[in-house]
Design an enzyme around this catalytic site. Structure first.
Site, mmCIF file in Angstrom:
data_model
loop_
_atom_site.group_PDB
_atom_site.id
_atom_site.type_symbol
_atom_site.label_atom_id
_atom_site.label_comp_id
_atom_site.label_asym_id
_atom_site.label_seq_id
_atom_site.Cartn_x
_atom_site.Cartn_y
_atom_site.Cartn_z
ATOM 1 N N ALA A 62 0.875 -1.171 0.000
ATOM 2 C CA ALA A 62 0.000 0.000 0.000
ATOM 3 C C ALA A 62 0.908 1.215 0.000
ATOM 4 O O ALA A 62 1.747 1.383 0.882
ATOM 5 C CB ALA A 62 -0.904 -0.004 1.231
ATOM 6 N N SER A 63 0.754 2.068 -1.002
ATOM 7 C CA SER A 63 1.673 3.190 -1.179
ATOM 8 C C SER A 63 1.472 4.265 -0.118
ATOM 9 O O SER A 63 0.423 4.355 0.517
ATOM 10 C CB SER A 63 1.485 3.806 -2.563
ATOM 11 O OG SER A 63 1.713 2.851 -3.576
#
Length: 353
Positions: A62-63
């Site tokens: 998840a960025s």
């Protein structure tokens, strides 16, 4: 040198407070290791996958939220836009796009069937129903083309021709872009008319995981044995090896000038500082090795193969200095109608050879 950072499995069920702290942090959260090999079948909330490797490799994440916001700002979607989202991951970016332009206008593609299934469930639970498909993101998703925007969350070495063909003229492609030496640029490309050229600039310094089929092979500690040629006699380095990776802008420029070359660092545990070296390979029989301590001595550099890789790195660094030490945001890309890619500095007429 310190060892690689340790990884630890964390699930919402086992540590709700810690899980929420990570979810709400402005940081990257790794959600898969080693392409999911060895993960428990019922692990729905991510964490630690056991690939069996000595050093697990992060393969999905998840960025960082602030970086996602930057990418979406450059994507510049508006009412009615159709969007192809490549690299579904957790589904978070797909949800943001769905909330902005409507589920019916968002198609999201994920190469990993298990990740895609988990994302679809999370999206549905949150009240979003974009079109979720399993496939190779490099091929796009032609059945719903053309799109107004294409957004990728995985790095490429060149913009796939399929993406341009599936985007309306004047549309925008935003993707991480890099070289094996420096995976570091965020490219914003505006697509041209059919049969024409498309132009883009690097707008930010980012580092994303590679598209799975784009990953450069690892540099092993025995790259020398991959060459059919014996190394030339040792020599001195013309530059301090620290300059080859002085900052992201230097590394990015060097990567543009040394195609296919990647590096790794090695050292002996008995004397880490004295044996610390950069190893380089092009995967085609050429390799080089340079020692950091005593780099001016006549035994600091070893090279073999058709290319002299450390000489190329040195020349690229000196070129960057001669060009005024440009930031990576001064570089851009032209993609021809045939899909061929050209890199330039400041202006499309100033090609980087």
């Amino acid at each position: 040198m310190p060892p690689p950072p340790a990884t630890a499995r964390l699930t919402r069920a086992d540590d709700p407070a810690g899980w929420w702290e990570l979810v709400n942090a402005d940081d990257v959260v790794v959600t898969q290791l080693d392409d999911g090999v060895g993960e428990d079948a019922d692990d729905a909330d991510g964490g630690r996958g056991g690939g069996g490797a000595d050093v697990p490799v992060a393969t999905s994440s998840a960025s960082m939220p602030s970086l996602v916001a930057t990418m979406l700002r450059h994507l510049d979607v508006t009412d009615g836009h159709t969007v192809l989202d490549i690299g579904t991951g957790t589904g978070w970016t797909s949800a943001l796009l769905s909330a902005r332009v409507g589920d019916e206008n968002v198609t999201t593609v994920e190469v990993d069937p298990r990740i895609a299934s988990g994302a679809a469930k999370r999206l549905a639970a949150a009240g979003f129903t974009p079109r979720c498909v399993v496939g190779d993101g490099l091929a796009g998703w032609p059945s719903k083309a053309p799109y107004d925007r294409i957004h990728s969350t995985a790095a490429v070495r060149s913009v796939p021709r399929a993406w341009i063909e599936q985007t309306r003229p004047g549309g925008v492609v935003v993707t991480p872009w890099g070289t094996p030496y420096a995976n570091a640029g965020l490219l914003r490309l505006v697509t041209g008319e059919r049969g024409g050229e498309s132009y883009g600039r690097f707008v930010a310094d980012v580092s994303f995981m590679w598209m799975r089929s784009e990953r450069p092979p690892p540099v092993t500690g025995a790259v020398e044995r991959g060459s059919v040629m014996a190394p030339e006699p040792g020599g001195r380095s013309e530059i301090d090896p620290d300059l080859a990776l002085e900052n992201v802008h230097a590394a990015f420029a060097i990567g543009l000038r040394v195609p296919g070359v990647r590096y790794a660092h090695t050292w002996g545990d008995a004397d880490p500082q004295g044996t610390f070296r950069m190893r380089l390979t092009d995967g085609a029989g050429s390799w080089a090795s340079v020692r950091y301590e005593g780099w001016e001595s006549e035994s600091a550099v070893r090279q073999a193969g058709p290319r002299r890789l450390w000489d190329e790195i040195t020349a690229a660094r000196l070129w960057w200095e001669g060009a005024g030490r440009p930031d990576l945001t001064r570089f851009g890309v032209t993609v021809g109608a045939d899909g061929e890619q050209a890199i330039w500095l400041d202006d499309p007429g100033n090609a980087v050879s």
